[in-house]
Design an enzyme around this catalytic site. Structure first.
Site, PDB file in Angstrom:
ATOM      1  N   SER A 122      25.237  -8.704  24.723  1.00  0.00           N
ATOM      2  CA  SER A 122      23.792  -8.711  24.465  1.00  0.00           C
ATOM      3  C   SER A 122      23.124  -9.573  25.532  1.00  0.00           C
ATOM      4  CB  SER A 122      23.477  -9.244  23.061  1.00  0.00           C
ATOM      5  OG  SER A 122      23.876 -10.596  22.937  1.00  0.00           O
ATOM      6  N   VAL A 123      23.491  -9.298  26.781  1.00  0.00           N
ATOM      7  CA  VAL A 123      22.965 -10.070  27.907  1.00  0.00           C
ATOM      8  C   VAL A 123      21.447  -9.945  27.993  1.00  0.00           C
ATOM      9  CG1 VAL A 123      22.976 -10.295  30.428  1.00  0.00           C
ATOM     10  CG2 VAL A 123      25.125  -9.951  29.192  1.00  0.00           C
TER      11      VAL A 123
ATOM     12  N   LEU B 247      19.690  -7.667  29.869  1.00  0.00           N
ATOM     13  CA  LEU B 247      19.202  -7.228  31.186  1.00  0.00           C
ATOM     14  C   LEU B 247      18.590  -8.368  32.005  1.00  0.00           C
ATOM     15  CD1 LEU B 247      17.693  -3.786  30.134  1.00  0.00           C
ATOM     16  CD2 LEU B 247      19.670  -4.134  31.603  1.00  0.00           C
TER      17      LEU B 247
ATOM     18  N   CYS C 219      15.873   0.632  26.711  1.00  0.00           N
ATOM     19  CA  CYS C 219      15.047  -0.561  26.512  1.00  0.00           C
ATOM     20  C   CYS C 219      14.047  -0.327  25.374  1.00  0.00           C
ATOM     21  CB  CYS C 219      14.265  -0.880  27.782  1.00  0.00           C
ATOM     22  SG  CYS C 219      15.287  -1.138  29.242  1.00  0.00           S
TER      23      CYS C 219
ATOM     24  N   THR D 218      25.840   1.877  26.135  1.00  0.00           N
ATOM     25  CA  THR D 218      26.662   1.266  25.086  1.00  0.00           C
ATOM     26  C   THR D 218      26.253   1.700  23.683  1.00  0.00           C
ATOM     27  OG1 THR D 218      25.199  -0.659  25.103  1.00  0.00           O
ATOM     28  CG2 THR D 218      27.181  -0.771  26.465  1.00  0.00           C
TER      29      THR D 218
ATOM     30  N   THR E 264      33.201  -1.531  32.176  1.00  0.00           N
ATOM     31  CA  THR E 264      33.891  -2.676  31.586  1.00  0.00           C
ATOM     32  C   THR E 264      35.241  -2.954  32.232  1.00  0.00           C
ATOM     33  OG1 THR E 264      32.740  -2.302  29.491  1.00  0.00           O
ATOM     34  CG2 THR E 264      34.744  -3.617  29.393  1.00  0.00           C
TER      35      THR E 264
END
EC number: 1.3.1.14
Length: 302
Positions: A72-73, A75, A131, A194, A267
């Site tokens: 859950s970076v 962006l 997004c 994802t 990944t």
């Protein structure tokens, strides 16, 4: 070894081979360049950039899972102007195509970043529609066909490079979403992004990720990705870039048989910095094993 034709076209752009990186797992290539000969890649897809810098989500924002990882970076990125200033010149040292993934919170955001990339020395734009749309109550652009068509059409109107639209798998009907992207003017489709997931600390009785939910990637999602690539490839007439759990040449071949013209390694890069090279070598070995002279003898030949 017999010389094989590995070249493919994505939205009118010639790639020397179908292997590329998945956005967000390779940065802009700097960190990997000591492990990977970037000249050997069909394309480098850079980490998503927005019109303005994004700080990303609070930590912790990475969690390991069986067969993959959750992130859950958010962006996090320095903004498109910093990207143009710092990264394009580095990538242009190499004989590979540059694909820039873009993010936005509104349709106008997407258009602004696209316009700023207009004169940049890049080859393609990848539109990340996973997004949340802040002007539509936070609903993800990519989950609503009307919004997909709207944002694709708006970006296509101002884009000076061919446009790839990257689809989220968190929908009921992926074909409906793909058709909306094509109706909006997408020159190619990439999938899958994802899958939404969650991890829980049973001792602390709390979510492991500060953002509670995150995106699941890695081998665990490959069967879902293959199914969606197959469905979309049989429903639209634009090139497909397949991704989701690709770590070996065999994985990549499966995606191409399902209909993908290109394949992106994501990944797997975190666990093996040379994953892209091993995928490419695996495709070449498969072609040698079955005496395949042209990569197009594989694409969509399920």
């Amino acid at each position: 070894m017999t010389r094989r034709n590995m070249g493919v076209h994505i939205a009118g752009i010639q790639l020397k081979n179908p292997v590329m990186t998945a956005s967000g797992t390779f940065g802009s290539g700097r960190e990997y360049s000591e492990f990977v000969d970037l000249n050997q890649l069909g394309a480098v897809v850079v980490k998503g950039v927005a019109n303005e810098p994004w700080s990303g989500n609070p930590t912790p924002r990475i969690a390991e899972t069986y067969g993959g990882m959750l992130n859950s970076v958010g962006l996090q990125n320095p903004g498109v102007e910093a990207f143009i200033k710092d990264d394009i010149q580095f990538l242009r040292q190499y004989d590979t195509k540059i694909i820039v993934n873009i993010a936005g919170r509104t349709v106008a955001d997407y258009c602004k970043v696209t316009e700023k990339l207009g004169d940049a020395d890049i080859d393609l734009i990848e539109l990340n529609i996973s997004c949340p749309n802040v002007k539509a109550g936070g609903v993800n652009f990519g989950t609503n066909p009307a919004m997909v068509e709207e944002v694709t059409k708006a970006v296509k109107k101002v884009a000076r490079q061919p446009l790839i639209v990257k689809l989220t798998p968190n929908v009921t009907d992926i074909v409906e979403i793909a058709k909306a992207a094509v109706a909006g003017g997408a020159d190619a489709i990439s999938l899958i992004n994802t899958l939404l997931g969650m991890a829980i600390d049973i001792h602390g009785r709390k979510p492991i990720l500060a953002n509670v939910v995150g995106g699941l990637s890695g081998p665990a999602i490959k069967p879902v990705a293959l199914r969606m690539v197959y469905q979309v490839a049989n429903a639209v007439q634009v090139p497909i870039i397949g991704m989701g759990g690709i770590a070996t040449g065999e994985d990549a071949i499966a995606f191409m048989l399902a209909g993908a013209t290109g394949v992106a390694v994501g990944t797997a890069n975190f666990m093996n910095p040379r994953a892209t090279m091993e995928v490419l070598e695996g495709i070449e070995d498969y072609m040698d094993q079955y005496n395949i002279e042209d990569i197009h003898e594989i694409i969509g030949k399920l």
